[in-house]
Design an enzyme around this catalytic site. Sequence first.
Site, PDB file in Angstrom:
ATOM      1  N   ASP A  76     -15.869 -17.863 -14.799  1.00  0.00           N
ATOM      2  CA  ASP A  76     -16.484 -17.186 -16.137  1.00  0.00           C
ATOM      3  C   ASP A  76     -17.227 -15.765 -15.905  1.00  0.00           C
ATOM      4  O   ASP A  76     -16.890 -14.785 -16.535  1.00  0.00           O
ATOM      5  CB  ASP A  76     -17.611 -18.307 -16.800  1.00  0.00           C
ATOM      6  CG  ASP A  76     -16.951 -19.613 -17.114  1.00  0.00           C
ATOM      7  OD1 ASP A  76     -15.594 -19.703 -17.166  1.00  0.00           O
ATOM      8  OD2 ASP A  76     -17.688 -20.504 -17.459  1.00  0.00           O
ATOM      9  N   SER A 125     -21.037 -19.051 -22.996  1.00  0.00           N
ATOM     10  CA  SER A 125     -22.276 -18.363 -23.399  1.00  0.00           C
ATOM     11  C   SER A 125     -23.267 -18.243 -22.161  1.00  0.00           C
ATOM     12  O   SER A 125     -24.044 -17.222 -22.240  1.00  0.00           O
ATOM     13  CB  SER A 125     -23.366 -19.130 -24.397  1.00  0.00           C
ATOM     14  OG  SER A 125     -23.271 -20.525 -24.040  1.00  0.00           O
TER      15      SER A 125
HETATM   16  C1  GLA Z   1     -16.804 -24.184 -17.094  1.00  0.00           C
HETATM   17  C2  GLA Z   1     -17.146 -23.487 -15.520  1.00  0.00           C
HETATM   18  C3  GLA Z   1     -15.852 -22.924 -14.867  1.00  0.00           C
HETATM   19  C4  GLA Z   1     -14.832 -23.695 -14.928  1.00  0.00           C
HETATM   20  C5  GLA Z   1     -14.492 -24.381 -16.133  1.00  0.00           C
HETATM   21  C6  GLA Z   1     -13.410 -25.263 -16.077  1.00  0.00           C
HETATM   22  O1  GLA Z   1     -16.484 -22.928 -17.840  1.00  0.00           O
HETATM   23  O2  GLA Z   1     -18.261 -22.631 -15.832  1.00  0.00           O
HETATM   24  O3  GLA Z   1     -16.560 -22.345 -13.599  1.00  0.00           O
HETATM   25  O4  GLA Z   1     -15.118 -24.639 -13.792  1.00  0.00           O
HETATM   26  O5  GLA Z   1     -15.805 -24.874 -16.737  1.00  0.00           O
HETATM   27  O6  GLA Z   1     -12.172 -24.755 -15.790  1.00  0.00           O
END
Ligand code: GLA
Length: 391
Positions: free
Chosen positions: A172, A127
């Site tokens: 992400d 999110s």
């Molecule tokens: C979260 C973080 C990502 C990544 C994941 C684990 O989503 O925002 O950058 O490190 O955890 O893979």
Amino acid sequence: MTENGINGTSTEGHASDGRRRSYAAPARVNLIGEHTDYTGGLVMPMAIGFRTVASITPREGGIAVFHSENFGEVVEVEIAALTRAPRGHWSDYPIGVLWSLAQEGITVPGFTMHLVGDVPLGAGLSSSASIEVATEMALLDFAGVNLSLEKIATLARRAENEYVGAKSGIMDQFVVTGGVAERAMLLDCRSLQYELLPLPTKAKVVICNSMVKHQVASGEYGGRRDEIEAGQAIIKRLRPGVESLRDATLADLEACAGEMSAEVMARCRHVITENGRVVRAREALLNGDLEQFGKLLLEAHKSFRDDFAASCDEVDTLVEIASRQPGCYGARITGGGFGGCTVNIVEMNAAAQFTNTLRDEYRKATGIVADCFICEASDGALALAAKQEAR
Ligand code: GLA
């Protein structure tokens, strides 16, 4: 207005006069490659159909007004007075993006931004990246600036790392910006090169929310990251040619056994083996080998649970129930860990039944009613914007 330039109220309503442009950014689910991104490793996420929409209209004076429809709150910021001042509030994310763009010399006149979304919060579906990227797309359009996928993702990550204070990697923001419908994205987090991979047509991706809340900004994510970075620093020092965990083999790790705790060893083992699993998962997808792909997901879950020690009982229960259902190729925790969602690969014709049984059995085992979604890989913010332009 307070001394850091931020003022919060809880009134409803937003400016709807003048030019109004809307940008949408999706959520994401990570298929495999967990906690590998911040050591330059490999990840395989896809964008999914939940969205945050940011709509921007010009406003007199140098004030930025952020209105969250979901929270029913309005927060105002004096743009010229903006300094880093996170408050542990939803507005840290859009304000962080405004701040991140300003660090890059991208400034904007006053505006009102209306934000609304349906991405489940604290579920490990990103999110935060969704609100960051939607905000950034709207601000860039407002500023008349065009940036590349890499730059958009990097500036959104900067907002999260340096303004919000969550030490996340790039995965992400990158996939939320650059994802493509019907494709998974294999991202090399060191070079930022990526490959779009076909998803099997005869299987569905099912996401199941354990309803145990997870937050990247909380201490547990950062704690694991600190352990990984400590292990990486030792391997780098002792093994010539190893610049990051991405370059390390299990033999490199073994050679450093005397220098690190058993916990740090195990965390690093997860990252090294996970990078290998992502490579094999790519091959499995390219060969249309769903059995192998599913097997890798189950192995990844085991590694995350045992070596990385970042799962939780509820999520393990979901994976355990899923893995004995007919038509389920594989299941694992997805996202930062310590709760959130599982991702399941399920035979298309079995998906509806799978979802019902999983929900029922999970409720019987834990007393919790899980949310389950049968998902498609969706477009990222850039593709969504391009399609909107074309209409
Ligand atoms: C979260 C973080 C990502 C990544 C994941 C684990 O989503 O925002 O950058 O490190 O955890 O893979």
